[in-house]
Structure formats: C-alpha cells, structure tokens
Design an enzyme around this catalytic site. Structure first.
Site, PDB file in Angstrom:
ATOM      1  N   LYS A  13      -6.917 -73.675 -45.249  1.00 30.14           N
ATOM      2  CA  LYS A  13      -7.099 -74.978 -44.614  1.00 30.14           C
ATOM      3  C   LYS A  13      -8.089 -74.915 -43.453  1.00 30.14           C
ATOM      4  CE  LYS A  13      -2.769 -75.506 -43.567  1.00 30.14           C
ATOM      5  NZ  LYS A  13      -2.303 -74.161 -43.949  1.00 30.14           N
ATOM      6  N   ARG A  88       4.113 -80.964 -39.998  1.00 28.79           N
ATOM      7  CA  ARG A  88       4.815 -79.885 -40.684  1.00 28.79           C
ATOM      8  C   ARG A  88       6.133 -80.358 -41.299  1.00 28.79           C
ATOM      9  NH1 ARG A  88       2.697 -74.822 -39.494  1.00 28.79           N
ATOM     10  NH2 ARG A  88       1.507 -74.653 -37.579  1.00 28.79           N
ATOM     11  N   ARG A 127      -7.296 -60.622 -43.846  1.00 28.04           N
ATOM     12  CA  ARG A 127      -7.833 -61.370 -42.710  1.00 28.04           C
ATOM     13  C   ARG A 127      -7.641 -60.566 -41.417  1.00 28.04           C
ATOM     14  NH1 ARG A 127      -5.889 -67.509 -41.838  1.00 28.04           N
ATOM     15  NH2 ARG A 127      -3.996 -66.563 -40.993  1.00 28.04           N
ATOM     16  N   ARG A 139      -4.618 -62.365 -34.932  1.00 29.98           N
ATOM     17  CA  ARG A 139      -3.617 -63.382 -34.611  1.00 29.98           C
ATOM     18  C   ARG A 139      -2.220 -62.812 -34.825  1.00 29.98           C
ATOM     19  NH1 ARG A 139      -5.688 -68.628 -37.894  1.00 29.98           N
ATOM     20  NH2 ARG A 139      -3.445 -68.778 -38.121  1.00 29.98           N
ATOM     21  N   ARG A 150       7.025 -67.333 -41.624  1.00 32.13           N
ATOM     22  CA  ARG A 150       6.366 -68.640 -41.556  1.00 32.13           C
ATOM     23  C   ARG A 150       6.286 -69.282 -42.940  1.00 32.13           C
ATOM     24  NH1 ARG A 150       0.921 -68.898 -39.525  1.00 32.13           N
ATOM     25  NH2 ARG A 150       1.334 -71.102 -39.353  1.00 32.13           N
TER      26      ARG A 150
END
Length: 196
Positions: A13, A88, A127, A139, A150
């Site tokens: 996204k 969310r 990533r 991150r 998550r």
C-alpha cells in the site's frame, strides 16, 4: 481524488500510495507515518502512541481519528488524499464517513490489495534486510514476530471493512502479489472508471 488503500501490512500500500502522490499531486495520509512523526517529535499523542506501537499493537481510535481529521483540514490535502493504514476497523470507517460528510466530502474509491498472506512474512524480512543493507533504520513492525501479530490483528479487525465498503459500492480489488508496475496499472484503470 479521495482514496483508501486497504490490505494487510506488507501488501504494498505504501509504495502504491507514493506513486499516486507523484502521479496525481495528492497527499498520502499514512497514519503510520503521522504517528511515527508524532513519536519522533515527542508530542503528547506521540508518547501515548509509542508505547502501543512498540508492543506491536494498534493505537486507539480516538488518537488516530484526531490525527486524520486535523490532517484532512491542511491546505495540501484540499486537492485530494490517499489514506494508507486507516481506517482499520468498521468503527473508524463509520467515523471517517461521518467526518467527511461534515466537511461535505466523500470517498471516490477503496482499493483492496488481495495477497497471499503466507508470502508476506518473507516480503517483510526482505524489506528489513534491504533497509539494513542501505543503512536505513529497520521499522519495529518489520520484525517477523511483531509482523505476525499485526497480521492476526488485521484479520480480526480490518477484514470486516471489505463487506462494509462493498455495500457502499466503493470497493475495488487489485492483486497485491503482482509486480509493482502491474499493480500501478490496475489502480490507474480503477481510477479511470471511478474518479470523475
């Protein structure tokens, strides 16, 4: 142009939001980025959000909705925006709908990234490795354990947004596992049909 990009963490996204910003001159309203900025600035909301984010949990609706409502009012958001990571939950979606109605605004489309969740962990690990290799900070949510948590929260809370937006005639879907340029093309086709 007012859009929502919907999908689990790691679906792409953020990348597609950046391309929309560059192509259409709109702003990306990423709650993650806005919250990280608040944490970095040490604001009151940032301090509250930091403890929650460090635990790999989602911040409360009132914190997120307050940040988004203020951000939509800023001059650079007048031409349009793409929301990445918000709403969310159905409660947030309803609050967003009410907030936009008060401002005499409405969404043009909600684009859902369909993905193979079993492959997302590998994408996140890659990533994190790329960030390390380029000297960028990794991150906290690119940790596989935090990421899996998550993903579980996404399934429990956010999956209900698909029928919510389908009922409103706003939902469109793209293949989030396709190459980035292919996804960009799919999104461009959707926008050609939905944005006046």
């Amino acid at each position: 142009m007012r859009l929502i990009l919907l999908g689990p963490p790691g679906a792409g996204k953020g990348t597609q939001a950046q391309r929309l910003v560059e192509r259409h001159g709109i702003v990306q309203l990423s709650t993650g980025d806005m919250l990280r900025a608040a944490v970095a600035a040490g604001t009151e909301i940032g301090k509250k959000a930091k403890a929650v984010m460090d635990a790999g949990q989602l911040v409360s609706d009132d914190i997120v909705i307050g940040i988004v409502a203020d951000r939509i009012d800023e001059p650079d958001a007048k031409a349009g925006f793409v929301l990445d990571g918000f709403p969310r939950t159905v409660a947030q979606a309803e609050a967003l709908e009410a907030m936009l109605a008060e401002k005499a605004l409405k969404l043009d489309a909600v684009i859902e990234f369909k993905v193979d969740e079993s492959k997302l962990v590998d994408r996140i690990v890659n990533r994190a490795e790329q960030a390390k290799a380029s000297g960028q900070p990794v991150r906290k949510d690119d940790n596989p354990e935090v990421f899996v948590k998550r993903l579980d929260e996404f399934r429990a809370l956010t999956a209900a947004l698909t029928p919510f937006y389908r009922e409103r005639g706003l939902l469109r879907q793209v293949d989030g596992m396709a190459p980035m340029d292919t996804v960009t093309g799919e999104i461009a086709g959707i926008l050609a049909e939905t944005v006046a």
